[in-house]
Design an enzyme around this catalytic site. Structure first.
Site, PDB file in Angstrom:
ATOM      1  N   LYS A   1       1.360  27.316   9.524  1.00 51.50           N
ATOM      2  CA  LYS A   1       2.297  28.182   8.718  1.00 51.50           C
ATOM      3  C   LYS A   1       2.525  29.329   9.640  1.00 51.50           C
ATOM      4  O   LYS A   1       2.081  29.563  10.778  1.00 51.50           O
ATOM      5  CB  LYS A   1       1.339  28.682   7.573  1.00 51.50           C
ATOM      6  CG  LYS A   1       1.090  27.495   6.543  1.00 51.50           C
ATOM      7  CD  LYS A   1       1.853  26.889   5.960  1.00 51.50           C
ATOM      8  CE  LYS A   1       1.725  25.438   5.300  1.00 51.50           C
ATOM      9  NZ  LYS A   1       0.838  25.373   4.041  1.00 51.50           N
TER      10      LYS A   1
HETATM   11  C1  LIG Z   1       0.478  24.269   3.164  1.00 54.76           C
HETATM   12  C2  LIG Z   1       1.051  24.341   1.649  1.00 54.76           C
HETATM   13  C3  LIG Z   1       0.011  24.511   0.691  1.00 54.76           C
HETATM   14  C4  LIG Z   1      -1.575  24.288   0.925  1.00 54.76           C
HETATM   15  O1  LIG Z   1      -2.064  25.308   1.937  1.00 54.76           O
HETATM   16  P1  LIG Z   1      -3.557  25.040   2.599  1.00 54.76           P
HETATM   17  O2  LIG Z   1      -3.924  26.626   2.973  1.00 54.76           O
HETATM   18  O3  LIG Z   1      -3.490  24.191   3.533  1.00 54.76           O
HETATM   19  O4  LIG Z   1      -4.287  24.681   1.152  1.00 54.76           O
HETATM   20  C5  LIG Z   1       0.449  24.627  -0.550  1.00 54.76           C
HETATM   21  N1  LIG Z   1       1.620  24.557  -0.829  1.00 54.76           N
HETATM   22  C6  LIG Z   1       2.651  24.827   0.028  1.00 54.76           C
HETATM   23  C7  LIG Z   1       4.034  24.700  -0.347  1.00 54.76           C
HETATM   24  C8  LIG Z   1       2.345  24.447   1.393  1.00 54.76           C
HETATM   25  O5  LIG Z   1       3.143  24.208   2.332  1.00 54.76           O
END
Ligand SMILES: *Cc1c(COP(=O)(O)O)cnc(C)c1O
Length: 375
Positions: free
Chosen positions: A181
């Site tokens: 991210k």
């Molecule tokens: C990555 C993601 C999540 C989950 O995030 P984590 O921190 O890995 O649990 C939830 N929603 C979206 C849209 C994502 O891209």
């Protein structure tokens, strides 16, 4: 090879983690508290609750607004599976609404309105790629029907709409610090809210609904605790909080660099008839530019174009997202869901490499490779 995404740490990041390890205190403590204060301030929200993932933040958010067995939560299917899974963790039912289209793959407020029933408790909106979902329209719709609006802002730290931070429009905003991210530290998440009771609920539930944490006991503020409900272990640890605090000040310049690369991609790719570029040029300035999505006009070519990019040009791509309602676990449980725009986007989309230190030379290679693969 040009990777889809790449991580880079600075010496001060490594030092912040090493210093935390040397401090002898590894889990939720002063660095987590400092991270929460910094995030609440940046977002302009009253409360920030750091947790172990965005999935955990979504679960705590749904739970805190009272989502439980028999309730429905309206969610997009064009998102990561966690947005819907967290509804199931509460014993409730995710009801899928469609996106606006391949030009704007955000949740469609009109389809959301059509799917509201007496059992609807909340609506979850995803800021796809760091571009604002129509949270202004969704917030009024939710207010009109007495529903909570949960923002899945996993892609959207440091993004806004009309100057107001994404994650600060709904009842709660949920962020991710997963490895790929925009603010990556491996695993981590955060829930932001202005609602005192939502914050208190999330804060308690992330650590077993214990009336005091180990840090309070360690620092002598109390020597016992009560358990006031059924909680979870969704705590964030101190090394990752330290890494986040070290990276956070660099985020605006990294996003600015992502915006420069996004504008260059958009300028160059706008002339390709085979593509639709989602979102508008004027949205880039307020986006976190997490990914660079392109949509093929001929969806049948998705696999072939991706294979050509990798095999002939060493360009890594991904698909964001396969539709949740088309996964086997969801098809079995919720058969008969039809979302034409979502299904089209899921077959048309390709994510191109994008990260803050992607060079202009690498970007040029990606563009030329895509032109060749499409021809
Ligand atoms: C990555 C993601 C999540 C989950 O995030 P984590 O921190 O890995 O649990 C939830 N929603 C979206 C849209 C994502 O891209």
């Amino acid at each position: 090879m040009i990777p889809l995404f790449d991580l880079r740490f600075e010496p001060e990041d490594l030092e912040a983690v090493a210093e935390t390890l040397r401090s002898g205190w590894l889990t939720q403590g002063p660095r987590v508290a400092a991270l929460e204060a910094a995030f609440a301030e940046t977002l302009g929200r009253a409360h920030a609750v750091a947790v172990s993932s965005c999935t955990a933040a979504l679960h705590l958010a749904y739970r805190a607004v009272g989502v439980g067995p028999g309730d429905e939560v309206i969610v997009p299917s064009y998102t990561f599976v966690a947005t819907a899974n967290a509804v199931l963790y509460c014993g409730a039912t995710p009801v899928f609404a469609d996106i606006l289209g391949i030009e704007d793959p955000s949740l469609d407020p009109e389809d959301v309105a059509r799917k509201i029933t007496p059992r609807t408790k909340a609506v979850a909106a995803v800021h796809f790629g760091g571009y604002a979902a129509p949270v202004d329209a969704l917030a009024s719709l939710c207010e009109e029907h007495g529903l909570a609006l949960i923002e899945d802002a996993a892609h959207a730290p440091s993004a806004s709409l009309h100057g107001r931070s994404l994650g600060a429009w709904g009842t709660a905003g949920c962020f991710s610090f997963f490895s790929n991210k925009v603010l990556p530290v491996g695993e981590g998440g955060l829930l932001a809210t202005d609602d005192d009771s939502v914050a208190a609920s999330a804060r308690a539930a992330r650590s077993h609904c214990m009336s005091s944490g180990t840090w309070e006991r360690h620092t002598g503020r109390t020597d016992t605790y009560d358990v006031a409900g059924l909680g979870l272990n969704y705590r964030l640890d101190e090394p990752r909080a330290a890494l986040l605090l070290s990276r956070l000040p660099r985020l605006p310049e990294e996003i600015a660099r992502r915006q420069v690369l996004t504008r260059a991609y958009r300028r160059r790719l706008a002339g390709l008839d085979a593509l639709v570029l989602p979102f508008r040029d004027d949205q880039v300035a307020e986006s976190s530019c997490y990914i660079l999505p392109v949509m093929l006009r001929e969806p049948g070519r998705q696999a072939e174009v991706r294979r050509r990019l990798m095999d002939a040009h060493g360009v890594q791509t991904s698909i964001m997202y396969p539709a949740i309602h088309e996964f086997s676990a969801y098809r079995e449980r919720f058969p008969g869901v039809s979302l034409p725009h979502t299904e089209r986007a899921a077959r048309a989309e390709i994510c191109l490499p994008l990260f803050a230190h992607l060079t202009e030379g690498e970007q040029e290679r990606v563009i030329l490779a895509l032109e060749e693969a499409l021809s």
